[in-house]
Design a protein around this motif. Structure first.
Motif, mmCIF file in Angstrom:
data_model
loop_
_atom_site.group_PDB
_atom_site.id
_atom_site.type_symbol
_atom_site.label_atom_id
_atom_site.label_comp_id
_atom_site.label_asym_id
_atom_site.label_seq_id
_atom_site.Cartn_x
_atom_site.Cartn_y
_atom_site.Cartn_z
ATOM 1 N N ALA A 30 -54.556 -18.358 11.811
ATOM 2 C CA ALA A 30 -56.008 -18.447 11.616
ATOM 3 C C ALA A 30 -56.696 -17.161 12.081
ATOM 4 O O ALA A 30 -57.594 -16.650 11.398
ATOM 5 C CB ALA A 30 -56.572 -19.657 12.351
ATOM 6 N N ALA A 31 -56.276 -16.621 13.217
ATOM 7 C CA ALA A 31 -56.848 -15.360 13.701
ATOM 8 C C ALA A 31 -56.541 -14.222 12.724
ATOM 9 O O ALA A 31 -57.393 -13.351 12.487
ATOM 10 C CB ALA A 31 -56.299 -15.034 15.088
ATOM 11 N N GLY A 32 -55.362 -14.238 12.153
ATOM 12 C CA GLY A 32 -55.008 -13.228 11.153
ATOM 13 C C GLY A 32 -55.889 -13.306 9.923
ATOM 14 O O GLY A 32 -56.334 -12.275 9.395
ATOM 15 N N TYR A 33 -56.175 -14.517 9.454
ATOM 16 C CA TYR A 33 -57.059 -14.678 8.300
ATOM 17 C C TYR A 33 -58.465 -14.169 8.617
ATOM 18 O O TYR A 33 -59.074 -13.463 7.824
ATOM 19 C CB TYR A 33 -57.142 -16.141 7.866
ATOM 20 N N GLY A 125 -49.300 -12.930 3.857
ATOM 21 C CA GLY A 125 -50.420 -12.474 4.683
ATOM 22 C C GLY A 125 -50.206 -11.070 5.216
ATOM 23 O O GLY A 125 -51.109 -10.231 5.180
ATOM 24 N N VAL A 126 -49.001 -10.807 5.702
ATOM 25 C CA VAL A 126 -48.682 -9.465 6.201
ATOM 26 C C VAL A 126 -48.704 -8.462 5.046
ATOM 27 O O VAL A 126 -49.169 -7.328 5.200
ATOM 28 C CB VAL A 126 -47.321 -9.453 6.937
ATOM 29 N N GLY A 127 -48.232 -8.882 3.876
ATOM 30 C CA GLY A 127 -48.278 -8.005 2.702
ATOM 31 C C GLY A 127 -49.701 -7.586 2.374
ATOM 32 O O GLY A 127 -49.971 -6.418 2.081
ATOM 33 N N ALA A 128 -50.633 -8.536 2.434
ATOM 34 C CA ALA A 128 -52.040 -8.218 2.181
ATOM 35 C C ALA A 128 -52.565 -7.237 3.227
ATOM 36 O O ALA A 128 -53.273 -6.280 2.893
ATOM 37 C CB ALA A 128 -52.874 -9.501 2.189
ATOM 38 N N LEU A 133 -53.666 -1.404 5.199
ATOM 39 C CA LEU A 133 -53.191 -0.318 6.046
ATOM 40 C C LEU A 133 -52.805 0.898 5.214
ATOM 41 O O LEU A 133 -53.149 2.039 5.576
ATOM 42 C CB LEU A 133 -52.002 -0.791 6.888
ATOM 43 N N ILE A 134 -52.118 0.698 4.111
ATOM 44 C CA ILE A 134 -51.722 1.811 3.239
ATOM 45 C C ILE A 134 -52.955 2.536 2.713
ATOM 46 O O ILE A 134 -53.009 3.777 2.713
ATOM 47 C CB ILE A 134 -50.823 1.306 2.087
ATOM 48 N N CYS A 135 -53.947 1.774 2.268
ATOM 49 C CA CYS A 135 -55.183 2.396 1.775
ATOM 50 C C CYS A 135 -55.879 3.178 2.873
ATOM 51 O O CYS A 135 -56.378 4.287 2.646
ATOM 52 C CB CYS A 135 -56.122 1.341 1.197
#
Length: 145
Positions: A30-33, A125-128, A133-135
């Motif tokens: 939830a904190a990640g979202y 979620g990590v992929g998103a 991060l890449i951008c």
């Protein structure tokens, strides 16, 4: 060979470990979202369209998997509570043990499903987050050129 009592004790331990792990995971997810959507909404105007669409698709996939599991768990708990209520309506000397057995079995069943939902939830979620991060890193690199 293990006795029935030993097996029941192991099941109760597994059920308790699952409950603790699931509660902790839900808070972290939830904190990640919240963090992702706060960052995404503030950067959305500066992100390329591919990043907006792909990170959005990944985080929505993650959310759908997570919410689907929570709905499954809610339905499973409702059915289990109905079984408990039925047992309480006609109590006997084994009622408490039966309620414990029902709760343990519900937790074990949820744990079996949980492992197949938490992994794809976290990966998407990590992929998103990695896309953001890449951008960010690409923009940082471009600013030094």
């Amino acid at each position: 060979m293990q006795s029935k009592q030993q097996l029941d004790n192991v099941k109760e331990i597994v059920a308790q470990v699952y409950k603790d792990s699931n509660s902790y995971s839900n808070v972290i997810i939830a904190a990640g979202y919240v963090g992702f959507f706060a960052l995404w909404s503030s950067l959305k105007e500066d992100l390329p369209m591919w990043a907006i669409l792909s990170s959005g698709a990944l985080i929505l996939t993650s959310l759908l998997i997570f919410i689907s599991f929570e709905v499954y768990k809610m339905c499973s708990s409702s059915l289990g509570l109905r079984r408990v209520a039925n047992g309480l309506s006609r109590p006997n000397q084994n009622t408490l043990a039966e309620i414990q057995r029902i709760q343990t079995q519900m937790s074990i069943n949820n744990a079996r499903v949980w492992i197949f939902t938490v992994i794809p939830t976290v990966i998407t979620g990590v992929g998103a987050g990695l896309i953001l991060l890449i951008c960010f890193l690409m923009e940082l690199y471009a600013s030094f050129q």
